[in-house]
Design an enzyme around this catalytic site. Structure first.
Site, PDB file in Angstrom:
ATOM      1  N   ARG A 178      76.860  48.028  30.064  1.00 32.80           N
ATOM      2  CA  ARG A 178      78.167  48.477  30.559  1.00 32.80           C
ATOM      3  C   ARG A 178      79.308  47.773  29.822  1.00 32.80           C
ATOM      4  O   ARG A 178      80.343  48.355  29.550  1.00 32.80           O
ATOM      5  CB  ARG A 178      78.258  48.265  32.064  1.00 32.80           C
ATOM      6  CG  ARG A 178      77.391  49.254  32.819  1.00 32.80           C
ATOM      7  CD  ARG A 178      77.391  48.977  34.280  1.00 32.80           C
ATOM      8  NE  ARG A 178      76.847  47.657  34.605  1.00 32.80           N
ATOM      9  CZ  ARG A 178      76.483  47.281  35.804  1.00 32.80           C
ATOM     10  NH1 ARG A 178      76.608  48.115  36.814  1.00 32.80           N
ATOM     11  NH2 ARG A 178      75.980  46.086  36.015  1.00 32.80           N
ATOM     12  N   ARG A 236      62.494  50.238  34.972  1.00 30.65           N
ATOM     13  CA  ARG A 236      61.997  50.980  36.128  1.00 30.65           C
ATOM     14  C   ARG A 236      61.697  52.395  35.653  1.00 30.65           C
ATOM     15  O   ARG A 236      62.449  52.946  34.835  1.00 30.65           O
ATOM     16  CB  ARG A 236      63.028  51.023  37.265  1.00 30.65           C
ATOM     17  CG  ARG A 236      63.142  49.716  38.052  1.00 30.65           C
ATOM     18  CD  ARG A 236      61.907  49.463  38.931  1.00 30.65           C
ATOM     19  NE  ARG A 236      61.998  48.231  39.687  1.00 30.65           N
ATOM     20  CZ  ARG A 236      61.487  47.054  39.300  1.00 30.65           C
ATOM     21  NH1 ARG A 236      60.860  46.958  38.146  1.00 30.65           N
ATOM     22  NH2 ARG A 236      61.582  45.992  40.072  1.00 30.65           N
ATOM     23  N   GLU A 265      55.414  55.878  40.209  1.00 32.97           N
ATOM     24  CA  GLU A 265      54.415  54.820  40.229  1.00 32.97           C
ATOM     25  C   GLU A 265      53.693  54.742  41.582  1.00 32.97           C
ATOM     26  O   GLU A 265      54.365  54.840  42.607  1.00 32.97           O
ATOM     27  CB  GLU A 265      55.172  53.503  39.987  1.00 32.97           C
ATOM     28  CG  GLU A 265      54.390  52.461  39.298  1.00 32.97           C
ATOM     29  CD  GLU A 265      55.306  51.343  38.806  1.00 32.97           C
ATOM     30  OE1 GLU A 265      56.264  51.626  38.060  1.00 32.97           O
ATOM     31  OE2 GLU A 265      55.055  50.216  39.191  1.00 32.97           O
ATOM     32  N   HIS A 283      52.306  48.031  35.140  1.00 33.02           N
ATOM     33  CA  HIS A 283      53.420  47.196  35.625  1.00 33.02           C
ATOM     34  C   HIS A 283      53.064  45.696  35.568  1.00 33.02           C
ATOM     35  O   HIS A 283      53.059  45.002  36.583  1.00 33.02           O
ATOM     36  CB  HIS A 283      53.809  47.594  37.062  1.00 33.02           C
ATOM     37  CG  HIS A 283      55.242  47.262  37.390  1.00 33.02           C
ATOM     38  ND1 HIS A 283      56.045  48.081  38.153  1.00 33.02           N
ATOM     39  CD2 HIS A 283      56.009  46.198  37.060  1.00 33.02           C
ATOM     40  CE1 HIS A 283      57.246  47.521  38.279  1.00 33.02           C
ATOM     41  NE2 HIS A 283      57.240  46.369  37.631  1.00 33.02           N
ATOM     42  N   GLY A 285      54.728  43.383  33.814  1.00 31.25           N
ATOM     43  CA  GLY A 285      55.866  42.565  33.363  1.00 31.25           C
ATOM     44  C   GLY A 285      55.804  41.088  33.729  1.00 31.25           C
ATOM     45  O   GLY A 285      55.900  40.224  32.865  1.00 31.25           O
TER      46      GLY A 285
HETATM   47  P1  NAP Z   1      70.299  41.808  34.456  1.00 29.05           P
HETATM   48  O1  NAP Z   1      70.399  40.430  33.883  1.00 29.05           O
HETATM   49  O2  NAP Z   1      71.139  42.143  35.649  1.00 29.05           O
HETATM   50  O3  NAP Z   1      70.599  42.833  33.260  1.00 29.05           O
HETATM   51  C1  NAP Z   1      70.762  44.178  33.459  1.00 29.05           C
HETATM   52  C2  NAP Z   1      71.523  44.770  32.292  1.00 29.05           C
HETATM   53  O4  NAP Z   1      71.623  46.172  32.499  1.00 29.05           O
HETATM   54  C3  NAP Z   1      72.949  44.256  32.119  1.00 29.05           C
HETATM   55  O5  NAP Z   1      73.174  44.044  30.768  1.00 29.05           O
HETATM   56  C4  NAP Z   1      73.811  45.416  32.612  1.00 29.05           C
HETATM   57  O6  NAP Z   1      75.014  45.542  31.909  1.00 29.05           O
HETATM   58  C5  NAP Z   1      72.952  46.581  32.248  1.00 29.05           C
HETATM   59  N1  NAP Z   1      73.268  47.761  33.056  1.00 29.05           N
HETATM   60  C6  NAP Z   1      73.331  47.871  34.392  1.00 29.05           C
HETATM   61  N2  NAP Z   1      73.644  49.125  34.731  1.00 29.05           N
HETATM   62  C7  NAP Z   1      73.784  49.807  33.579  1.00 29.05           C
HETATM   63  C8  NAP Z   1      74.124  51.150  33.269  1.00 29.05           C
HETATM   64  N3  NAP Z   1      74.395  52.026  34.229  1.00 29.05           N
HETATM   65  N4  NAP Z   1      74.178  51.505  31.962  1.00 29.05           N
HETATM   66  C9  NAP Z   1      73.906  50.602  30.998  1.00 29.05           C
HETATM   67  N5  NAP Z   1      73.595  49.328  31.236  1.00 29.05           N
HETATM   68  C10 NAP Z   1      73.533  48.937  32.502  1.00 29.05           C
HETATM   69  O7  NAP Z   1      68.813  42.132  34.890  1.00 29.05           O
HETATM   70  P2  NAP Z   1      67.441  41.567  34.242  1.00 29.05           P
HETATM   71  O8  NAP Z   1      67.055  40.306  34.910  1.00 29.05           O
HETATM   72  O9  NAP Z   1      67.572  41.614  32.782  1.00 29.05           O
HETATM   73  O10 NAP Z   1      66.426  42.703  34.755  1.00 29.05           O
HETATM   74  C11 NAP Z   1      66.592  44.052  34.390  1.00 29.05           C
HETATM   75  C12 NAP Z   1      65.647  44.949  35.161  1.00 29.05           C
HETATM   76  O11 NAP Z   1      64.331  44.816  34.633  1.00 29.05           O
HETATM   77  C13 NAP Z   1      65.471  44.598  36.643  1.00 29.05           C
HETATM   78  O12 NAP Z   1      66.507  45.123  37.439  1.00 29.05           O
HETATM   79  C14 NAP Z   1      64.117  45.179  36.977  1.00 29.05           C
HETATM   80  O13 NAP Z   1      64.215  46.465  37.533  1.00 29.05           O
HETATM   81  C15 NAP Z   1      63.411  45.248  35.627  1.00 29.05           C
HETATM   82  N6  NAP Z   1      62.238  44.357  35.595  1.00 29.05           N
HETATM   83  C16 NAP Z   1      60.998  44.878  35.344  1.00 29.05           C
HETATM   84  C17 NAP Z   1      59.892  44.053  35.324  1.00 29.05           C
HETATM   85  C18 NAP Z   1      58.516  44.560  35.095  1.00 29.05           C
HETATM   86  O14 NAP Z   1      57.584  44.004  35.668  1.00 29.05           O
HETATM   87  N7  NAP Z   1      58.313  45.553  34.250  1.00 29.05           N
HETATM   88  C19 NAP Z   1      60.048  42.681  35.558  1.00 29.05           C
HETATM   89  C20 NAP Z   1      61.326  42.177  35.785  1.00 29.05           C
HETATM   90  C21 NAP Z   1      62.416  43.024  35.808  1.00 29.05           C
HETATM   91  P3  NAP Z   1      76.328  44.678  32.175  1.00 29.05           P
HETATM   92  O15 NAP Z   1      75.883  43.244  32.045  1.00 29.05           O
HETATM   93  O16 NAP Z   1      77.223  45.093  31.080  1.00 29.05           O
HETATM   94  O17 NAP Z   1      76.785  45.003  33.539  1.00 29.05           O
END
Ligand code: NAP
Length: 316
Positions: A178, A236, A265, A283, A285
């Site tokens: 964003r 996700r 899922e 899944h 991760g």
């Molecule tokens: P984070 O630090 O909050 O980072 C999320 C990023 O997504 C930020 O850069 C944010 O941008 C961006 N974002 C949010 N909404 C957006 C949109 N509408 N368009 C474009 N960019 C957008 O979160 P994180 O800790 O990296 O985790 C990210 C996600 O990974 C989690 O929410 C979770 O669902 C997933 N995850 C998956 C696993 C797995 O087991 N596969 C494990 C852990 C997490 P801004 O900073 O510019 O707002």
């Protein structure tokens, strides 16, 4: 103070929970049913839910005066909880950011490499007993070192993936999120997703799930990708339009995909399971003993703060 933990946890986490709180740990590994969620909101002060426990507005509305005052989610992603509805019911929500970052970035690299280098297909070939030996044009994949990665969502995990790509594989990094980020490694901000998709060899998704990002990766973005492009999703499932992804793969619009998460899922479409150029993980991760223990401790730190009346360390 009665605590419900929605799944079995690592030994260390279960031991701490039982030592510090009046704890009940659900034995099942499947998501909570609607009845269980209503009961949890009614009978417990704190619930530690996780992926798949759909604390929707409709479930929360069924318990107008909940005993539960905290949903201390196990996991950084909380798109299964309607946070606004929880707040309206005076239920706080916390999560476990940071603890998951490196492990999830590692799985993104696993998927990127496995798909590009056809490692899943190769492993299946060896196991089948049909491998006829090395030759110069056997199973040619896509070179990774020095290529360009496009990261969608440059948050904690996105940045950890970028570091691995840049420093580990000499890749150039472009990203969309964003807002542009202050980063201490070179990375180009490309706000338009289709432009990012068309300019990169690997598109890696690392945004949160939820209404705002549902089908962010749609037919248009997939069409913009190079025919040699590979899509990796560790975020996700719902972020990618799975039907459009299957069409793009079947039409040869993109070269492959590496997926850790799925739109419905744990259902994985047969069409995806049939394709050799798709890497499918269940899944994984954050699936290491250390990380799941760290996540559990983080969730319990939030419970402990709640019990002591201290500010919650990880509110969402
Ligand atoms: P984070 O630090 O909050 O980072 C999320 C990023 O997504 C930020 O850069 C944010 O941008 C961006 N974002 C949010 N909404 C957006 C949109 N509408 N368009 C474009 N960019 C957008 O979160 P994180 O800790 O990296 O985790 C990210 C996600 O990974 C989690 O929410 C979770 O669902 C997933 N995850 C998956 C696993 C797995 O087991 N596969 C494990 C852990 C997490 P801004 O900073 O510019 O707002």
């Amino acid at each position: 103070m009665k605590l419900l933990i929605a799944r079995p946890m690592t030994e260390a986490v279960e031991a701490r929970a039982r030592a510090e709180f009046d704890t009940e740990i659900r034995e099942m590994t499947t998501p909570m049913t609607q009845e269980e969620m209503v009961q949890a909101l009614t009978e417990f002060d704190v619930v530690v839910p996780t992926l798949g426990d759909q604390f929707s507005a409709q479930i929360l509305a069924q318990v107008p005066q909940p005993r539960c005052k905290l949903l201390a989610n196990f996991g950084v992603g909380y798109n299964h909880i309607d946070v606004a509805a929880a707040r309206a019911a005076s239920i706080a929500v916390t999560n476990t950011p940071g603890a998951v970052t490196d492990a999830t970035a590692d799985i993104a690299m696993t998927l990127l490499l496995t798909t590009a280098r056809r490692a899943g297909e190769g492993e299946r070939l060896v196991r089948s007993g049909l491998w006829e030996g090395w030759h110069p044009t056997q199973m040619l994949g896509h070179h990774v070192t020095g290529k360009k990665v496009g990261i969608v969502g440059m948050g904690r995990i996105g940045q950890a993936i970028a570091l691995r790509c840049h420093f580990g594989f000499g890749m150039s990094v472009a990203y969309q999120s964003r807002n542009p980020k202050q980063l201490d490694f070179p990375a180009e901000y490309v706000p338009d997703l289709s432009v990012l998709a068309s300019a990169t060899d690997f598109v890696v998704i690392a945004v949160p799930g939820g209404a705002e990002t549902r089908h962010l990766i749609n037919a248009e973005v997939l069409e913009a990708m190079k025919p040699t492009g590979i899509l990796v999703n560790i975020a996700r499932g719902e972020v990618v339009d799975e039907v459009a992804l299957i069409s793009a793969l079947q039409a040869g619009q993109i070269a492959g995909a590496g997926l850790d998460v799925y739109e419905f899922e744990p259902k994985v479409p047969h069409a995806l399971r049939e394709m050799e150029n798709v890497t499918l993980l269940p899944h994984l991760g954050t699936a290491t003993e250390e990380v799941r223990t760290d996540m559990g401790h983080m969730a319990l730190d939030n419970v402990a703060a709640f019990v002591a009346g201290r500010p919650l360390p990880n509110p969402v």
